[in-house]
Structure formats: C-alpha cells, structure tokens
Design an enzyme around this catalytic site. Structure first.
Site, PDB file in Angstrom:
ATOM      1  N   LYS A  22      -0.386   4.082  -8.923  1.00 15.03           N
ATOM      2  CA  LYS A  22      -0.944   2.734  -9.089  1.00 15.03           C
ATOM      3  C   LYS A  22      -2.132   2.534  -8.136  1.00 15.03           C
ATOM      4  O   LYS A  22      -3.179   2.022  -8.531  1.00 15.03           O
ATOM      5  CB  LYS A  22       0.145   1.697  -8.787  1.00 15.03           C
ATOM      6  CG  LYS A  22      -0.379   0.300  -8.594  1.00 15.03           C
ATOM      7  CD  LYS A  22       0.706  -0.678  -8.210  1.00 15.03           C
ATOM      8  CE  LYS A  22       1.047  -0.760  -6.746  1.00 15.03           C
ATOM      9  NZ  LYS A  22       0.062  -1.492  -5.916  1.00 15.03           N
ATOM     10  N   ASN A  23      -1.957   2.956  -6.873  1.00  9.92           N
ATOM     11  CA  ASN A  23      -2.992   2.676  -5.878  1.00  9.92           C
ATOM     12  C   ASN A  23      -4.233   3.546  -6.032  1.00  9.92           C
ATOM     13  O   ASN A  23      -5.232   3.326  -5.356  1.00  9.92           O
ATOM     14  CB  ASN A  23      -2.432   2.818  -4.457  1.00  9.92           C
ATOM     15  CG  ASN A  23      -1.561   1.624  -4.092  1.00  9.92           C
ATOM     16  OD1 ASN A  23      -1.440   0.677  -4.879  1.00  9.92           O
ATOM     17  ND2 ASN A  23      -0.950   1.676  -2.925  1.00  9.92           N
ATOM     18  N   CYS A 120      -0.087 -13.332   2.124  1.00  7.38           N
ATOM     19  CA  CYS A 120       0.820 -12.712   1.162  1.00  7.38           C
ATOM     20  C   CYS A 120       2.105 -12.385   1.890  1.00  7.38           C
ATOM     21  O   CYS A 120       2.170 -12.458   3.109  1.00  7.38           O
ATOM     22  CB  CYS A 120       0.178 -11.507   0.500  1.00  7.38           C
ATOM     23  SG  CYS A 120       0.619  -9.939   1.166  1.00  7.38           S
ATOM     24  N   ARG A 125      -3.150 -10.072   5.856  1.00  4.01           N
ATOM     25  CA  ARG A 125      -3.975  -9.201   5.026  1.00  4.01           C
ATOM     26  C   ARG A 125      -5.373  -9.766   4.731  1.00  4.01           C
ATOM     27  O   ARG A 125      -5.718 -10.060   3.583  1.00  4.01           O
ATOM     28  CB  ARG A 125      -3.246  -8.867   3.716  1.00  4.01           C
ATOM     29  CG  ARG A 125      -1.869  -8.308   3.977  1.00  4.01           C
ATOM     30  CD  ARG A 125      -1.194  -7.841   2.730  1.00  4.01           C
ATOM     31  NE  ARG A 125      -1.566  -6.483   2.387  1.00  4.01           N
ATOM     32  CZ  ARG A 125      -1.068  -5.836   1.336  1.00  4.01           C
ATOM     33  NH1 ARG A 125      -0.223  -6.399   0.536  1.00  4.01           N
ATOM     34  NH2 ARG A 125      -1.448  -4.597   1.079  1.00  4.01           N
ATOM     35  N   ASP A 308       4.262   2.034   2.831  1.00  7.86           N
ATOM     36  CA  ASP A 308       4.835   1.756   1.509  1.00  7.86           C
ATOM     37  C   ASP A 308       6.163   2.482   1.279  1.00  7.86           C
ATOM     38  O   ASP A 308       6.782   2.303   0.220  1.00  7.86           O
ATOM     39  CB  ASP A 308       3.836   2.128   0.395  1.00  7.86           C
ATOM     40  CG  ASP A 308       2.709   1.117   0.279  1.00  7.86           C
ATOM     41  OD1 ASP A 308       2.784   0.065   0.933  1.00  7.86           O
ATOM     42  OD2 ASP A 308       1.748   1.386  -0.466  1.00  7.86           O
ATOM     43  N   ARG A 400       5.599  -4.567 -10.646  1.00  3.57           N
ATOM     44  CA  ARG A 400       4.175  -4.450 -10.270  1.00  3.57           C
ATOM     45  C   ARG A 400       3.799  -2.993 -10.044  1.00  3.57           C
ATOM     46  O   ARG A 400       2.650  -2.612 -10.256  1.00  3.57           O
ATOM     47  CB  ARG A 400       3.909  -5.211  -8.968  1.00  3.57           C
ATOM     48  CG  ARG A 400       3.779  -6.698  -9.130  1.00  3.57           C
ATOM     49  CD  ARG A 400       3.275  -7.313  -7.847  1.00  3.57           C
ATOM     50  NE  ARG A 400       2.110  -6.579  -7.364  1.00  3.57           N
ATOM     51  CZ  ARG A 400       1.721  -6.515  -6.104  1.00  3.57           C
ATOM     52  NH1 ARG A 400       2.378  -7.151  -5.176  1.00  3.57           N
ATOM     53  NH2 ARG A 400       0.658  -5.828  -5.752  1.00  3.57           N
TER      54      ARG A 400
HETATM   55  C1  UD1 Z   1      -3.376  -0.529   0.638  1.00  4.56           C
HETATM   56  C2  UD1 Z   1      -2.361  -0.280  -0.434  1.00  4.56           C
HETATM   57  C3  UD1 Z   1      -0.996  -0.785   0.014  1.00  4.56           C
HETATM   58  C4  UD1 Z   1      -0.620  -0.175   1.364  1.00  4.56           C
HETATM   59  C5  UD1 Z   1      -1.740  -0.376   2.375  1.00  4.56           C
HETATM   60  C6  UD1 Z   1      -1.505   0.367   3.671  1.00  4.56           C
HETATM   61  C7  UD1 Z   1      -3.660  -0.379  -2.464  1.00  4.56           C
HETATM   62  C8  UD1 Z   1      -3.987  -1.129  -3.709  1.00  4.56           C
HETATM   63  N1  UD1 Z   1      -2.771  -0.961  -1.635  1.00  4.56           N
HETATM   64  O1  UD1 Z   1      -3.458  -1.949   0.824  1.00  4.56           O
HETATM   65  O2  UD1 Z   1      -0.037  -0.420  -0.972  1.00  4.56           O
HETATM   66  O3  UD1 Z   1       0.527  -0.809   1.855  1.00  4.56           O
HETATM   67  O4  UD1 Z   1      -2.982   0.111   1.828  1.00  4.56           O
HETATM   68  O5  UD1 Z   1      -1.330   1.715   3.446  1.00  4.56           O
HETATM   69  O6  UD1 Z   1      -4.140   0.711  -2.242  1.00  4.56           O
HETATM   70  N2  UD1 Z   1      -7.035  -5.362   7.441  1.00  4.56           N
HETATM   71  C9  UD1 Z   1      -7.874  -6.200   8.132  1.00  4.56           C
HETATM   72  N3  UD1 Z   1      -9.078  -6.544   7.568  1.00  4.56           N
HETATM   73  C10 UD1 Z   1      -9.470  -6.093   6.346  1.00  4.56           C
HETATM   74  C11 UD1 Z   1      -8.612  -5.213   5.649  1.00  4.56           C
HETATM   75  C12 UD1 Z   1      -7.391  -4.874   6.218  1.00  4.56           C
HETATM   76  O7  UD1 Z   1      -7.556  -6.638   9.240  1.00  4.56           O
HETATM   77  O8  UD1 Z   1     -10.576  -6.442   5.902  1.00  4.56           O
HETATM   78  C13 UD1 Z   1      -5.734  -4.972   8.032  1.00  4.56           C
HETATM   79  C14 UD1 Z   1      -4.534  -5.408   7.203  1.00  4.56           C
HETATM   80  O9  UD1 Z   1      -4.146  -6.733   7.508  1.00  4.56           O
HETATM   81  C15 UD1 Z   1      -3.479  -4.402   7.608  1.00  4.56           C
HETATM   82  C16 UD1 Z   1      -4.295  -3.128   7.831  1.00  4.56           C
HETATM   83  O10 UD1 Z   1      -5.637  -3.567   8.021  1.00  4.56           O
HETATM   84  O11 UD1 Z   1      -2.867  -4.771   8.815  1.00  4.56           O
HETATM   85  C17 UD1 Z   1      -4.252  -2.125   6.705  1.00  4.56           C
HETATM   86  O12 UD1 Z   1      -4.531  -2.783   5.488  1.00  4.56           O
HETATM   87  P1  UD1 Z   1      -5.244  -2.057   4.278  1.00  4.56           P
HETATM   88  O13 UD1 Z   1      -5.287  -0.590   4.496  1.00  4.56           O
HETATM   89  O14 UD1 Z   1      -6.536  -2.750   4.000  1.00  4.56           O
HETATM   90  O15 UD1 Z   1      -4.250  -2.377   3.094  1.00  4.56           O
HETATM   91  P2  UD1 Z   1      -4.677  -2.560   1.600  1.00  4.56           P
HETATM   92  O16 UD1 Z   1      -5.886  -1.743   1.347  1.00  4.56           O
HETATM   93  O17 UD1 Z   1      -4.675  -3.994   1.244  1.00  4.56           O
END
Ligand code: UD1
Length: 426
Positions: A22-23, A120, A125, A308, A400
């Site tokens: 999915k990701n 969320c 996030r 995850d 999902r």
């Molecule tokens: C992706 C995955 C999700 C997985 C996560 C971590 C997808 C669609 N989803 O989510 O399943 O749990 O990676 O492996 O691929 N952060 C910030 N600022 C930002 C972006 C992120 O502070 O602009 C922080 C987040 O709050 C979190 C950390 O960085 O604490 C990692 O998040 P991130 O890697 O961005 O997760 P996703 O990409 O949303």
C-alpha cells in the site's frame, strides 16, 4: 459497521500470498499526476486507501481505471488534463497520505490547493517538512482556512536537508524535483524500500534520479515525463504480520510473493524471540513450534524495526516468556492497542514512549475496539491465540491497509468471520 469475530486457538497452516505494498502504491499513484500520458501500475493491493486515492485523483480530472483480477490487480491512470489541482479535506482527513499530491501538482500544474491533514489517531503528524522543502524548490506557500496553497511558475533544483527523516516527505519532494529546473540534492532522506520503488517508477517515466533507498538522493530535473508501466513491490508489513500470526499460533505458514530482503530486521528480531524461519528468494516459511522468549524492541526508520510492525510485535510479546520493553521512537502516541490488549488479559505498562510487556499472559476473548490500521492488526493477532471469541469493532481501519485479511486467514485455518452489527458476548 463491520466487525470481525475470531475464535482463537487454531494453529495456522498453509500458504498466504502477500499483496502489493500500500505504502508504495500510494506515492506511485500520485506520481501519475506528473505526466499527461497513461501510467500503468500492477500489483496494486485491494485496500481502501487505494480507493480513496482513486477518488482523489479522479476529483482532479484524471482518468483512473482500477481493476482487481484473479491474476493481477492493476490501475491505469491518465492525468491528461487536471482541471482542479486540489485535495479536499473530506479525502485528506481519511488518509493523510493524500498530501503526497502536493509536490506533483505544483510541479506539473504550477498550483496545488491541498487540505492540511490535521491531527490523527497516532499523533500530530505535521507536514512542515514537505512545505519547507517545496519552498526550497521555489514554491510560494500560503496557508489559509485549513488548506495549503502552493504556487510556482517552474520549480528549481535546490539542496534540501531534512531536519527529521520523513517517508512521504521524501517521496513528495522527490516527485516535485523530477520536473524542476536543474539539480536537486536531498540529504537525510528516508531509506524505505517504498521510496526506492517510487524512484524506479519515476525513472521509468523519464526522470533522472540516483541514490533512492540511501540517505542522499540526487535528481536532475527534466522538462517532461512520459507514461510507464511498473509493478509495485510486495507489502513488507503485511508479510511481517502474517509471519507473526504463524509464530504466535504455533503454526506452519509459507508466506509467498514477498521480498525477504525487506524483512531482514523483522526476521532478526523474531529470531531473538525464538521464532524459526527459513527464507527463499520470494518467500518466508515460519514454524511456530518453539516457546517464545521476551526481547526488547525499538522502532526506527528503515532499515530499523518498522513502527508499522510495533503493535503486532506487542501482541507477540504478550505470549513471550519474560519482560519485553517496546520503545516507539517514530510516533508519540502509538500505543492505543495496549489498552485493548489489556482488556484481553495482557500485562502491559506504558511509560511515555515505552511499553513494558510482561509475558506470558493467557489471553481471553473480549469485545475490543480498533483505533488505527496497525493497532487493528495486533488485535487480530491477539485474538488468534485468545481463549474463546473476540469481537473486533471498527475493522474499517484494517480494511485501509490489509487486503481481504479474513479470507487470507480463513484459508490457513483461522476461525474468523466478518459480520455487521452484533451484540457483544455475555
Ligand atoms: C509513512 C507511512 C506510515 C509509517 C510512517 C513511518 C506511508 C503512506 N505511510 O507515514 O505507514 O508509519 O511512514 O514509517 O508511507 N514529521 C514531521 N514533519 C513532517 C513530516 C513528518 O515532524 O513534515 C514527523 C512525524 O510526525 C513523525 C515522523 O516525522 O513523527 C515520521 O513521519 P513520516 O515518515 O513522515 O510518516 P508518514 O510519511 O506520514
């Protein structure tokens, strides 16, 4: 609202075929926005987030065909014209990964209007790193009424150093940079296999990317991308979940169609707990014939143990002899499943980012509530070894990200069924 009813105690025996990731599929679908030619993606998982993305792209004006055949699940996306380069709150609120369209839209259309995801269940996030990176590429960003508005005539290459590792942030900027003028160098990038898979698609579309899958990615911008055909990598989280299911139930499962190279850390940790696996090129056999031992686990960015898989690991830890300390380093509020596992008889204490799991506990079936996607998976795993019947409510979370989980589990012997509204057990 659908529920799952599971009667525990049956060892799982047989073969489970793993679906596409999915990701990886979500950013690859967003990447189709970068070209006016058709992009064909194979091995798309039949899960709700894919349907949400189909709606999202269709609302912008893209043609999206999505078909789930026996032999292949495929989508063909053609974003010839994008009349409305927008992502509404209605769609973004149900799937945070919708923000993946931000970079491609501003790169292709010069404008993007995308809802902020908001809070969320598993933490705040934010998307500040996506926004900062797009600004470095020359986009003008404003935020108003809960939406991000990004505009640019043409993006230009830049040096981007991520303050924190972000998976979708890396993917969003990677897509944007493919159409920027000049070279972009991104440092401290996410190294997840899904990032490398996206880069493989983008390169097949004519992009010039090197280093994806490492922490430094270089992108030489091109003026146009073309259509391509690409096969999505297998879902390593689904594979990991079924491996734990086999181990927990004392079963013998052959997990096929997966990529064991993406499972190295998970398999090493499971080995520490006494789980026996044998690995072939594209399959893993798990034999749950040994008692489980406690082992501490910390979630980390890839290649570390994935956040995850943390909830599923916690379900396993409840069945391991001794104390396991599970530390969640990626998200600040990702222990909601612990409360439900406690209701099933687990012994878990939460101290900030650490969960102290004391095993082995005899679990007993109960009515429990799924709070997010991976939390739901941990409840399914616990239910498979619990005494009696467990009723898991809010399984839409599970839908999902897991393709037909009850059918896959039933085929290897689990006593599981999906029902509409029913009364809790007495
Ligand atoms: C992706 C995955 C999700 C997985 C996560 C971590 C997808 C669609 N989803 O989510 O399943 O749990 O990676 O492996 O691929 N952060 C910030 N600022 C930002 C972006 C992120 O502070 O602009 C922080 C987040 O709050 C979190 C950390 O960085 O604490 C990692 O998040 P991130 O890697 O961005 O997760 P996703 O990409 O949303």
């Amino acid at each position: 609202m659908d529920k799952l009813v599971i009667r525990g105690g049956t060892p799982l025996l047989g073969t489970v075929r793993i679906s596409g990731a999915k990701n990886a599929a979500l950013p690859c679908m967003a990447a189709a926005l970068l070209t006016d030619e058709p992009v064909i993606l194979e091995n798309i998982p039949q899960v709700r987030d894919i349907e949400t993305t189909r709606k999202l792209l269709a609302a912008m004006g893209a043609d999206v065909e999505l078909g789930y055949g026996r032999a292949n699940h495929r989508t063909t996306i053609c974003a010839r014209t994008l009349a409305a380069p927008e992502a509404s709150y209605e769609l973004v609120k149900t799937m945070r990964a919708s923000t993946l369209v931000l970079g491609p839209l501003v790169a292709r259309c010069g404008r993007a209007h995308v809802s902020l995801p908001g809070g969320c269940a598993i933490g705040a996030r934010p998307i500040d790193l996506h926004i900062k990176g797009l600004e470095r590429l020359g986009a003008k960003i404003t935020q108003e009424h809960g939406y991000v508005e990004a505009t640019a005539d043409r993006l230009h290459g830049a040096e981007i150093v991520f303050d924190k590792i972000t998976v979708t942030g890396t993917e969003d900027l990677l897509m944007a940079a493919t159409l920027a003028e000049g070279e972009t160098v991104m440092q401290n990038c996410a190294r997840e296999p899904e990032v490398a898979d996206l880069a493989a698609l983008l390169n097949a579309m004519g992009a010039k990317i090197t280093g994806a899958g490492t922490s430094t990615i270089r992108i030489k911008g091109v003026s146009k991308l073309h259509g391509a055909r690409h096969r999505i990598i297998p879902d390593r989280i689904e594979a990991g979940t079924f491996i734990i299911a086999g181990a927990l139930t004392g079963g013998d499962l052959n997990i096929t169609g997966c990529d064991p190279a993406h499972l190295t850390t998970i398999l090493a940790k499971l080995e520490e707990t006494g789980v026996k696996t044998t690995v072939k090129t594209d399959s893993v056999r798990v034999m749950g014939d040994q008692p489980l031992r406690a082992a501490d686990m910390n979630t980390e960015e890839y290649p570390g143990f994935p956040t995850d898989m943390q909830a599923q690991y916690m379900a396993l830890a409840t069945q391991a002899e001794g104390t396991s300390i599970v530390t969640e380093n990626i998200f600040e509020n990702r222990f909601m499943h612990a409360q439900e596992l406690l209701r099933m008889g687990a012994n878990i204490k939460i101290e900030g980012r650490r969960a102290i799991v004391q095993g082995k506990s005899a679990l007993s079936g109960a009515a429990v509530l799924a709070s997010d996607l991976r939390a739901s998976a941990s409840l399914v795993l616990a239910a498979l070894v619990a005494d009696g019947e467990t009723i898991i409510d809010r399984v839409y979370h599970l839908d999902r990200g897991y393709e037909k989980i009850e059918e896959k589990l039933k085929a290897v012997g689990a006593q599981i069924r999906r029902v509409g509204n029913i009364l809790p057990p007495r």
